[in-house]
Design an enzyme around this catalytic site. Structure first.
Site, PDB file in Angstrom:
ATOM      1  N   TYR A  93       9.291 -14.363   0.341  1.00  0.00           N
ATOM      2  CA  TYR A  93       8.099 -15.330   0.028  1.00  0.00           C
ATOM      3  C   TYR A  93       6.973 -15.053   0.675  1.00  0.00           C
ATOM      4  O   TYR A  93       5.735 -14.684  -0.123  1.00  0.00           O
ATOM      5  CB  TYR A  93       8.360 -16.670   0.515  1.00  0.00           C
ATOM      6  CG  TYR A  93       7.231 -17.756   0.246  1.00  0.00           C
ATOM      7  CD1 TYR A  93       7.141 -18.229  -1.043  1.00  0.00           C
ATOM      8  CD2 TYR A  93       6.773 -18.179   1.401  1.00  0.00           C
ATOM      9  CE1 TYR A  93       6.257 -19.176  -1.278  1.00  0.00           C
ATOM     10  CE2 TYR A  93       5.719 -19.205   1.139  1.00  0.00           C
ATOM     11  CZ  TYR A  93       5.455 -19.627  -0.137  1.00  0.00           C
ATOM     12  OH  TYR A  93       4.427 -20.749  -0.333  1.00  0.00           O
ATOM     13  N   SER A 137      -0.587 -18.214   1.665  1.00  0.00           N
ATOM     14  CA  SER A 137       0.406 -19.398   2.359  1.00  0.00           C
ATOM     15  C   SER A 137       0.128 -18.667   3.798  1.00  0.00           C
ATOM     16  O   SER A 137      -0.118 -17.268   4.044  1.00  0.00           O
ATOM     17  CB  SER A 137       1.637 -19.038   2.000  1.00  0.00           C
ATOM     18  OG  SER A 137       2.658 -19.791   3.206  1.00  0.00           O
TER      19      SER A 137
HETATM   20  P1  NAP Z   1       5.952 -27.558  -6.399  1.00  0.00           P
HETATM   21  O1  NAP Z   1       5.869 -29.229  -6.044  1.00  0.00           O
HETATM   22  O2  NAP Z   1       7.310 -27.000  -6.637  1.00  0.00           O
HETATM   23  O3  NAP Z   1       4.918 -27.068  -7.622  1.00  0.00           O
HETATM   24  C1  NAP Z   1       5.002 -25.904  -8.123  1.00  0.00           C
HETATM   25  C2  NAP Z   1       4.880 -26.208  -9.687  1.00  0.00           C
HETATM   26  O4  NAP Z   1       4.651 -24.961 -10.156  1.00  0.00           O
HETATM   27  C3  NAP Z   1       5.993 -26.916 -10.222  1.00  0.00           C
HETATM   28  O5  NAP Z   1       5.667 -27.872 -11.104  1.00  0.00           O
HETATM   29  C4  NAP Z   1       6.702 -25.677 -10.919  1.00  0.00           C
HETATM   30  O6  NAP Z   1       7.579 -26.028 -12.090  1.00  0.00           O
HETATM   31  C5  NAP Z   1       5.413 -24.741 -11.353  1.00  0.00           C
HETATM   32  N1  NAP Z   1       6.039 -23.414 -11.693  1.00  0.00           N
HETATM   33  C6  NAP Z   1       6.957 -22.682 -11.138  1.00  0.00           C
HETATM   34  N2  NAP Z   1       7.294 -21.740 -11.690  1.00  0.00           N
HETATM   35  C7  NAP Z   1       6.204 -21.775 -12.633  1.00  0.00           C
HETATM   36  C8  NAP Z   1       6.048 -20.745 -13.748  1.00  0.00           C
HETATM   37  N3  NAP Z   1       6.682 -19.452 -13.943  1.00  0.00           N
HETATM   38  N4  NAP Z   1       4.939 -20.893 -14.490  1.00  0.00           N
HETATM   39  C9  NAP Z   1       4.295 -22.221 -14.447  1.00  0.00           C
HETATM   40  N5  NAP Z   1       4.568 -23.188 -13.517  1.00  0.00           N
HETATM   41  C10 NAP Z   1       5.483 -22.895 -12.873  1.00  0.00           C
HETATM   42  O7  NAP Z   1       5.077 -26.697  -5.272  1.00  0.00           O
HETATM   43  P2  NAP Z   1       4.006 -26.920  -4.182  1.00  0.00           P
HETATM   44  O8  NAP Z   1       4.563 -27.211  -2.811  1.00  0.00           O
HETATM   45  O9  NAP Z   1       3.166 -27.752  -4.809  1.00  0.00           O
HETATM   46  O10 NAP Z   1       3.225 -25.522  -4.236  1.00  0.00           O
HETATM   47  C11 NAP Z   1       2.221 -24.961  -4.824  1.00  0.00           C
HETATM   48  C12 NAP Z   1       1.862 -23.442  -4.390  1.00  0.00           C
HETATM   49  O11 NAP Z   1       1.367 -23.677  -3.052  1.00  0.00           O
HETATM   50  C13 NAP Z   1       2.668 -22.447  -4.541  1.00  0.00           C
HETATM   51  O12 NAP Z   1       2.348 -21.416  -4.662  1.00  0.00           O
HETATM   52  C14 NAP Z   1       3.502 -22.565  -3.087  1.00  0.00           C
HETATM   53  O13 NAP Z   1       3.801 -21.287  -2.755  1.00  0.00           O
HETATM   54  C15 NAP Z   1       2.261 -22.844  -2.424  1.00  0.00           C
HETATM   55  N6  NAP Z   1       2.135 -23.276  -0.916  1.00  0.00           N
HETATM   56  C16 NAP Z   1       2.890 -24.413  -0.843  1.00  0.00           C
HETATM   57  C17 NAP Z   1       3.232 -24.726   0.411  1.00  0.00           C
HETATM   58  C18 NAP Z   1       3.823 -25.924   0.955  1.00  0.00           C
HETATM   59  O14 NAP Z   1       4.539 -26.101   2.222  1.00  0.00           O
HETATM   60  N7  NAP Z   1       4.222 -26.883   0.009  1.00  0.00           N
HETATM   61  C19 NAP Z   1       2.660 -24.008   1.670  1.00  0.00           C
HETATM   62  C20 NAP Z   1       1.912 -22.843   1.171  1.00  0.00           C
HETATM   63  C21 NAP Z   1       1.558 -22.448   0.123  1.00  0.00           C
HETATM   64  P3  NAP Z   1       8.975 -26.447 -11.829  1.00  0.00           P
HETATM   65  O15 NAP Z   1       9.033 -27.699 -11.188  1.00  0.00           O
HETATM   66  O16 NAP Z   1       9.493 -26.490 -13.101  1.00  0.00           O
HETATM   67  O17 NAP Z   1       9.620 -25.349 -11.011  1.00  0.00           O
END
Ligand code: NAP
Length: 259
Positions: free
Chosen positions: A156, A143
């Site tokens: 984070y 990130s």
């Molecule tokens: P999201 O919509 O919350 O998707 C993340 C998924 O990971 C969810 O389905 C979640 O399941 C699942 N998950 C959580 N803990 C887990 C575990 N222990 N084992 C297996 N699956 C698990 O989030 P996103 O925004 O797409 O983010 C995806 C990645 O991008 C993350 O690593 C985040 O840190 C990174 N990121 C996001 C952003 C942003 O602004 N969105 C920016 C930079 C980086 P549940 O729904 O059951 O929790």
């Protein structure tokens, strides 16, 4: 039309939602066999159904990326089913908003477990199979918070910095084995992850979103597609000269400053 991931077996963790879901759908359209991992079975299975209904190939594997036995079983399931892992996309992650003194010890352990150990374990158990074939690509989700000091993101930010450092160190060790390892460095992308922390960690979510938009030169949040296309590039052979590198998809948040 030439597809970019034809017959590539790709494992995407946390693919039931947000960026992972969008990447799973895109990779499948590009010919990949997609292993959709998530903790949330209903969401993961819905993504598999969507891929299959569009004529693609996908398999749901429920696993908690922070649990060694769970990840080991997932990797073995993929090997039994398909005999190889071409691409591992370590996408699963959770958020935490708070200055360091506000972070509970349990929250710290939890986010370290999911965001850092949750990258270590899928790599650890997949690498031996990639090394056997002298082939493989790993994409780790960092990130821009790893690069910029952002208010109330101590825990984070620490996890995403660790992922970036891990990516670089791993690349040195596995380059001689024909394996590439790169990191995605997104800015703020509108997904359920961001929607949740806006609702739960800010008194005024509308003011918070306005301030987030301001710190990106784009003036807008990114979309899951913006990151999925970058992931597709890293997964494909088009990025074959990228090794141990961060790829920024952040609307200018890391390197730009307009005042
Ligand atoms: P999201 O919509 O919350 O998707 C993340 C998924 O990971 C969810 O389905 C979640 O399941 C699942 N998950 C959580 N803990 C887990 C575990 N222990 N084992 C297996 N699956 C698990 O989030 P996103 O925004 O797409 O983010 C995806 C990645 O991008 C993350 O690593 C985040 O840190 C990174 N990121 C996001 C952003 C942003 O602004 N969105 C920016 C930079 C980086 P549940 O729904 O059951 O929790």
């Amino acid at each position: 039309m030439n597809k970019r991931l034809t017959n590539k077996v790709t494992v995407i963790t946390g693919a039931g939602s947000g960026i992972g879901r969008c990447s799973a759908l895109l990779f499948a359209r590009e010919g990949a066999v997609v292993v959709v991992n998530d903790l949330n079975e209903a969401n993961g299975r819905a993504v598999v159904t969507e891929i299959q209904e569009a004529g693609g190939q996908a398999l749901f594997v429920e696993a908690d990326v922070s649990e060694a036995e769970s990840v080991k079983t997932m990797v073995q399931t993929v090997m039994d089913e398909y005999g190889k892992i071409d691409v591992l996309f370590n996408n699963a992650g959770i958020s935490n908003v708070g200055a360091l003194h506000e972070v509970d010890v349990e929250q710290w352990d939890r986010i370290m477990n999911v965001n850092v150990k949750g990258v270590f374990l899928p790599c650890k158990f997949s690498l031996p199979f990639m090394m056997e074939r002298y082939a493989g690509t790993i994409i780790n989700m960092s990130s821009c918070v790893a690069e910029i000091g952002l208010a109330r993101r101590a825990a984070y930010g620490a996890t995403k910095g660790a992922v970036l450092a891990l990516t670089k160190a791993m690349q040195v060790d596995y380059a001689p084995h024909g394996i590439r390892i790169n990191a995605l460095v997104p800015g703020t992308i509108m997904t359920p992850f961001v929607q949740n922390y806006l609702q739960n960690a800010y008194d005024d979510p509308q003011a918070a979103i306005a301030s987030i938009k301001k710190r990106q030169l784009s003036g807008e949040l990114g979309t899951p597609q913006d990151v999925a296309y970058a992931a597709l590039f890293l997964a494909s052979d088009e990025s074959k000269f990228m090794m141990g590198s961060p790829l920024y998809i952040d609307g200018g948040a890391t390197f730009g400053k307009d005042a």
